[in-house]
Design an enzyme around this catalytic site. Structure first.
Site, PDB file in Angstrom:
ATOM      1  N   HIS A   1     -45.247 -32.893 -22.613  1.00  0.00           N
ATOM      2  CA  HIS A   1     -44.966 -34.173 -21.948  1.00  0.00           C
ATOM      3  C   HIS A   1     -45.960 -35.257 -22.352  1.00  0.00           C
ATOM      4  O   HIS A   1     -45.573 -36.392 -22.628  1.00  0.00           O
ATOM      5  CB  HIS A   1     -44.946 -33.974 -20.438  1.00  0.00           C
ATOM      6  CG  HIS A   1     -44.615 -35.225 -19.695  1.00  0.00           C
ATOM      7  ND1 HIS A   1     -43.418 -35.879 -19.865  1.00  0.00           N
ATOM      8  CD2 HIS A   1     -45.339 -35.962 -18.829  1.00  0.00           C
ATOM      9  CE1 HIS A   1     -43.409 -36.963 -19.111  1.00  0.00           C
ATOM     10  NE2 HIS A   1     -44.558 -37.044 -18.476  1.00  0.00           N
TER      11      HIS A   1
ATOM     12  N   SER B   1     -34.584 -32.891 -16.141  1.00  0.00           N
ATOM     13  CA  SER B   1     -34.791 -31.991 -15.006  1.00  0.00           C
ATOM     14  C   SER B   1     -33.622 -32.140 -14.035  1.00  0.00           C
ATOM     15  O   SER B   1     -32.599 -31.476 -14.179  1.00  0.00           O
ATOM     16  CB  SER B   1     -36.132 -32.307 -14.340  1.00  0.00           C
ATOM     17  OG  SER B   1     -36.348 -31.423 -13.278  1.00  0.00           O
TER      18      SER B   1
ATOM     19  N   LYS C   1     -38.696 -47.753 -16.751  1.00  0.00           N
ATOM     20  CA  LYS C   1     -38.477 -46.867 -15.593  1.00  0.00           C
ATOM     21  C   LYS C   1     -39.733 -46.832 -14.738  1.00  0.00           C
ATOM     22  O   LYS C   1     -40.823 -46.650 -15.263  1.00  0.00           O
ATOM     23  CB  LYS C   1     -38.131 -45.459 -16.085  1.00  0.00           C
ATOM     24  CG  LYS C   1     -37.938 -44.427 -14.988  1.00  0.00           C
ATOM     25  CD  LYS C   1     -37.458 -43.089 -15.541  1.00  0.00           C
ATOM     26  CE  LYS C   1     -38.582 -42.156 -15.851  1.00  0.00           C
ATOM     27  NZ  LYS C   1     -38.159 -40.785 -16.181  1.00  0.00           N
TER      28      LYS C   1
ATOM     29  N   ARG D   1     -41.235 -44.894 -11.160  1.00  0.00           N
ATOM     30  CA  ARG D   1     -40.940 -43.813 -10.217  1.00  0.00           C
ATOM     31  C   ARG D   1     -41.866 -43.919  -9.009  1.00  0.00           C
ATOM     32  O   ARG D   1     -43.070 -44.110  -9.158  1.00  0.00           O
ATOM     33  CB  ARG D   1     -41.147 -42.455 -10.911  1.00  0.00           C
ATOM     34  CG  ARG D   1     -40.724 -41.256 -10.073  1.00  0.00           C
ATOM     35  CD  ARG D   1     -41.059 -39.938 -10.770  1.00  0.00           C
ATOM     36  NE  ARG D   1     -40.259 -39.665 -11.939  1.00  0.00           N
ATOM     37  CZ  ARG D   1     -39.086 -39.016 -11.922  1.00  0.00           C
ATOM     38  NH1 ARG D   1     -38.574 -38.606 -10.783  1.00  0.00           N
ATOM     39  NH2 ARG D   1     -38.435 -38.780 -13.057  1.00  0.00           N
TER      40      ARG D   1
ATOM     41  N   GLY E   1     -31.509 -37.284 -13.098  1.00  0.00           N
ATOM     42  CA  GLY E   1     -31.501 -38.645 -12.544  1.00  0.00           C
ATOM     43  C   GLY E   1     -31.801 -39.716 -13.589  1.00  0.00           C
ATOM     44  O   GLY E   1     -31.166 -40.779 -13.605  1.00  0.00           O
ATOM     45  N   THR E   2     -32.756 -39.445 -14.465  1.00  0.00           N
ATOM     46  CA  THR E   2     -33.138 -40.425 -15.487  1.00  0.00           C
ATOM     47  C   THR E   2     -31.975 -40.705 -16.440  1.00  0.00           C
ATOM     48  O   THR E   2     -31.677 -41.866 -16.753  1.00  0.00           O
ATOM     49  CB  THR E   2     -34.354 -39.890 -16.284  1.00  0.00           C
ATOM     50  OG1 THR E   2     -35.427 -39.675 -15.370  1.00  0.00           O
ATOM     51  CG2 THR E   2     -34.789 -40.854 -17.373  1.00  0.00           C
TER      52      THR E   2
ATOM     53  N   ARG F   1     -46.229 -31.540 -16.710  1.00  0.00           N
ATOM     54  CA  ARG F   1     -46.083 -32.910 -16.172  1.00  0.00           C
ATOM     55  C   ARG F   1     -47.139 -33.236 -15.121  1.00  0.00           C
ATOM     56  O   ARG F   1     -47.352 -34.399 -14.819  1.00  0.00           O
ATOM     57  CB  ARG F   1     -44.661 -33.107 -15.610  1.00  0.00           C
ATOM     58  CG  ARG F   1     -43.625 -33.307 -16.714  1.00  0.00           C
ATOM     59  CD  ARG F   1     -42.228 -33.444 -16.159  1.00  0.00           C
ATOM     60  NE  ARG F   1     -41.735 -32.173 -15.656  1.00  0.00           N
ATOM     61  CZ  ARG F   1     -40.561 -32.004 -15.058  1.00  0.00           C
ATOM     62  NH1 ARG F   1     -39.771 -33.045 -14.873  1.00  0.00           N
ATOM     63  NH2 ARG F   1     -40.179 -30.823 -14.639  1.00  0.00           N
TER      64      ARG F   1
ATOM     65  N   ASP G   1     -41.535  -5.139  -5.475  1.00  0.00           N
ATOM     66  CA  ASP G   1     -42.190  -6.188  -4.668  1.00  0.00           C
ATOM     67  C   ASP G   1     -42.261  -7.529  -5.405  1.00  0.00           C
ATOM     68  O   ASP G   1     -42.856  -8.482  -4.906  1.00  0.00           O
ATOM     69  CB  ASP G   1     -43.603  -5.743  -4.264  1.00  0.00           C
ATOM     70  CG  ASP G   1     -44.503  -5.497  -5.477  1.00  0.00           C
ATOM     71  OD1 ASP G   1     -44.032  -5.680  -6.620  1.00  0.00           O
ATOM     72  OD2 ASP G   1     -45.670  -5.119  -5.271  1.00  0.00           O
TER      73      ASP G   1
END
Ligand code: R5P
Length: 293
Positions: free
Chosen positions: A128, A221, A190, A192, A224-225, A94, A34
């Site tokens: 982080h 991750s 940067k 976001r 993109g960065t 994060r 399960d």
């Protein structure tokens, strides 16, 4: 003292056991039909201090966290006098503040769960935000793998390379790398969008024409960065672009997108085991085990 090999970090735990000369307790683990996880200690730990080495990386971060909690509970029930969690990649770190109204602080919830499971202290690698450690319900410490990553690049012949952080918050990472690389260091800016996740990167006052640049971050991750940073560096005329991160989550096609953006090599640690984990955490964790958290 004993090391308990968490299922998600078996190879790392065994290597740390050998390097630090601390006996390793094997465990039996399985996942029921399960989907529920099961762990059992296969060794005597009565009266011992134990360190459970268990990363909590995707794609099974929730299972990894539960295995860690269940191992801590089993260790205490088996008579361990102190349980240290060594968590190379700490999931949910994060979400360390309420970014939007109505959110919770996931990492604090996880830590309260781990404390009630029996964990007495925690050691992690490049969390982080170091600030979040102060909110944990037990002593906690983050150690940095950045010098090891920078040393990897030095050994590959890139001494003097420019250490670039993809945002201001990661500048401390670039500076740690700079002490090993002996070149210059700088950062991009940067921002976001908290709702869409879209990022905007800019490079004010950056001059890397003709230079070898290593982009350094704690986590990759979606990629993109790094893709955005690599594009800026190419436009600026960098001669070679590499990237190093501690935790290479590399979700989906992130690796391919980063390489297509002109990054020549991606280097990460075995906090997240995978093809880019070229820097092993064994010496760092073995050394840390010698001192108290
Ligand atoms: C965020 O501030 C982190 O330090 C990383 O830059 C971020 O998590 C990387 O995410 P992605 O690879 O999805 O851009």
């Amino acid at each position: 003292m004993r090391i308990i090999s968490g299922p998600a970090s078996k190879a790392l735990a065994e290597a740390v056991s050998v390097q630090s000369d601390i006996p390793n307790v094997q465990i039996i683990s399985k996942i029921f039909p399960d989907g529920e996880v099961y762990v059992r200690l296969d060794g005597d730990i009565k009266g011992e201090k134990v360190s459970i080495i268990q990363t909590t990386c995707p794609p099974m971060q929730d299972n990894n966290l539960l295995q860690l909690a269940f191992l801590a509970d089993a260790a205490k029930r088996a008579g361990a006098i102190k349980v240290t969690a060594i968590v190379p990649y700490l999931a949910y770190a994060r979400q360390d503040k309420m970014f939007l109204a109505g959110e919770g602080i996931s990492v604090e919830t996880i830590m309260r769960m781990l404390k009630s499971a029996g964990i007495d202290e925690l050691l992690t690698v490049n969390i982080h935000s170091e600030h979040s450690l102060t909110q944990f319900p037990f002593p906690a410490k983050s150690i940095s793998a950045i010098p090891l990553i920078a040393d990897y690049f030095v050994k590959k012949g890139h001494k003097g390379a420019y250490a670039l952080a993809p945002d201001k918050g990661a500048m401390y990472i670039a500076q740690q790398a700079q002490t090993v690389l002996s070149g210059k260091a700088g950062h991009l800016t940067k921002t976001r969008d908290r709702y869409t996740g879209q990022i905007i990167q800019t490079a004010e006052g950056l001059n890397v024409e003709g230079q070898t640049v290593i982009i350094l971050d704690d986590i990759i991750s979606t990629g993109g960065t790094i893709v955005g940073a690599a594009k800026i560096l190419r436009e600026q005329g960098a001669s070679h672009v590499f990237c190093g991160c501690v935790h290479g989550l590399l979700i989906g096609d992130a690796k391919q997108r980063i390489l297509e953006a002109g990054v020549e090599e991606i280097v990460s640690t075995d906090s997240v085991p995978g093809v880019t984990s070229k820097v092993l955490l064994t010496p760092l964790i073995s050394q840390a085990l010698k001192g108290a958290v």
